[in-house]
Design an enzyme around this catalytic site. Structure first.
Site, PDB file in Angstrom:
ATOM      1  N   ARG A 126      50.305  22.761  60.182  1.00 53.62           N
ATOM      2  CA  ARG A 126      49.146  22.771  59.307  1.00 53.62           C
ATOM      3  C   ARG A 126      48.829  21.376  58.781  1.00 53.62           C
ATOM      4  NH1 ARG A 126      46.260  25.214  54.403  1.00 53.62           N
ATOM      5  NH2 ARG A 126      47.678  24.655  53.079  1.00 53.62           N
ATOM      6  N   ARG A 174      45.371  20.476  47.479  1.00 50.56           N
ATOM      7  CA  ARG A 174      45.669  19.070  47.763  1.00 50.56           C
ATOM      8  C   ARG A 174      44.417  18.209  47.837  1.00 50.56           C
ATOM      9  NH1 ARG A 174      47.763  22.767  50.526  1.00 50.56           N
ATOM     10  NH2 ARG A 174      49.985  23.271  50.467  1.00 50.56           N
ATOM     11  N   LYS A 216      58.972  12.871  45.674  1.00 52.44           N
ATOM     12  CA  LYS A 216      59.164  13.066  47.113  1.00 52.44           C
ATOM     13  C   LYS A 216      58.087  12.355  47.929  1.00 52.44           C
ATOM     14  CE  LYS A 216      59.186  15.196  51.173  1.00 52.44           C
ATOM     15  NZ  LYS A 216      58.105  15.228  52.175  1.00 52.44           N
ATOM     16  N   PRO A 233      63.762   9.883  50.728  1.00 52.94           N
ATOM     17  CA  PRO A 233      63.010  11.054  50.272  1.00 52.94           C
ATOM     18  C   PRO A 233      63.868  12.319  50.333  1.00 52.94           C
ATOM     19  CG  PRO A 233      61.845   9.898  52.056  1.00 52.94           C
ATOM     20  CD  PRO A 233      63.193   9.282  51.942  1.00 52.94           C
ATOM     21  N   ASP A 235      63.646  16.232  50.256  1.00 50.90           N
ATOM     22  CA  ASP A 235      62.865  17.471  50.292  1.00 50.90           C
ATOM     23  C   ASP A 235      63.847  18.638  50.378  1.00 50.90           C
ATOM     24  OD1 ASP A 235      63.910  17.494  52.769  1.00 50.90           O
ATOM     25  OD2 ASP A 235      62.073  17.076  53.822  1.00 50.90           O
TER      26      ASP A 235
END
Length: 277
Positions: A126, A174, A216, A233, A235
């Site tokens: 996506r 977003r 992040k 980072p 996650d």
DNA sequence: AAACAGGCCTAAA
DNA sequence: TTTAGGCCTGTT
């Protein structure tokens, strides 16, 4: 549109130095796709390109200056040495072996920032879809070897848009973050080139001031967009891997100046590992 | 059908 | 300073 005159082929590296599948597929970039012929096609810094492997060597074909690709694929760095510079136990050693050939791309800062804003709470297919729609709606068209591509739209271009213009991207909540980041960059209230030169602590601080950017996304931007190799980072995948495979008191910053590369090995291994192991 | 996907923001302890 | 809930959209 001119283009076609300066297209040439360049030998990039050996297949061991640069594994294109791992590099493009390890989640750091979203605009390279493998076609049926086994080559990867994408756009970077406004240049469409085709990358493929032939035996033990990797080639790229485009109209860009050679230096651009040497820089983009970070070919000036010794990854053997970089990988040897950190130690974090057996799991990391396995991840290192599994990810050998991954390179941390030097992507365009704005593209990286925007892409990782989109990535939040999202999956890769996506993310790629949203990024591609963003480019095809708002990026200048490019033609290369009979196919159409688009540049990644500049922050200035996106800054002119309204929220409703971003609706077709289907990026959900977003969209607001994309717009606000674009406006901050376009207005100069945040200067990405300056952040590339700054130390990563203060660069991160500046990034965190942008709406829609948390720790992040900021760390992804620092690593993939500004090439601060010590950025790590964290996650959900990394968090899980750290919890399951590292000592409870393990501190990622102990990995040192190439911690970001270690992070990418762990991420790639954790995500693709279980089905392969 | 409900939960989750490479988080972040805001409000409330 | 830490935590809960909400947020768009798509897929399983």
């Amino acid at each position: 549109m001119k283009m076609s005159e300066n297209i040439k082929t360049l030998k990039l590296a050996t297949a061991a130095e640069l594994d294109i599948r791992k590099t493009f597929d390890c989640g750091q970039c979203f605009r390279w796709n493998e076609s049926d012929d086994g080559a990867w096609r994408g756009v970077a810094f406004g240049y469409p390109a085709k990358v493929w492997r032939e035996g033990d060597e990797v080639f790229i074909r485009s109209a860009a200056p050679d230096d651009l690709w040497l820089d983009y694929f970070d070919l000036g760095r010794d990854y053997e040495a970089a990988s040897a510079s950190f130690r974090g136990g057996d799991f990391l050693d396995e991840a290192k072996r599994f990810g050998a050939g991954i390179r941390i791309l030097r992507q365009e800062p704005w593209e990286a920032l925007c892409s990782f804003i989109i990535s939040q709470c999202n999956n890769i297919p996506r993310i790629k879809g949203i990024v591609e729609r963003l480019c095809s709606y708002f990026g200048e068209p490019l033609s290369f070897e009979g196919e159409q591509y688009h540049v990644f739209p500049s922050a200035a271009r996106i800054a002119q848009l309204e929220l409703k213009d971003l609706q077709p991207l289907r990026s959900g909540y977003r969209a607001e973050y994309i717009l606000s980041a674009a406006r901050d960059v376009a207005s100069g209230s945040i200067d990405l080139d300056q952040l590339a030169a700054a130390d990563w602590i203060s660069a991160e601080k500046a990034l965190l001031a942008v709406k829609g950017i948390g720790k992040k996304v900021a760390d992804c931007m620092l690593l993939f967009g500004l090439h601060h190799m010590e950025a790590f980072p964290i996650d959900v995948w990394i968090r899980r891997a750290l919890k399951e495979h590292f000592p409870p008191d393990f501190d990622p910053s102990s990995l040192g100046e190439n911690a970001g590369l270690a992070q990418q090995y762990i991420f790639y291994y954790a995500r693709s590992g279980p089905s392969v192991r």
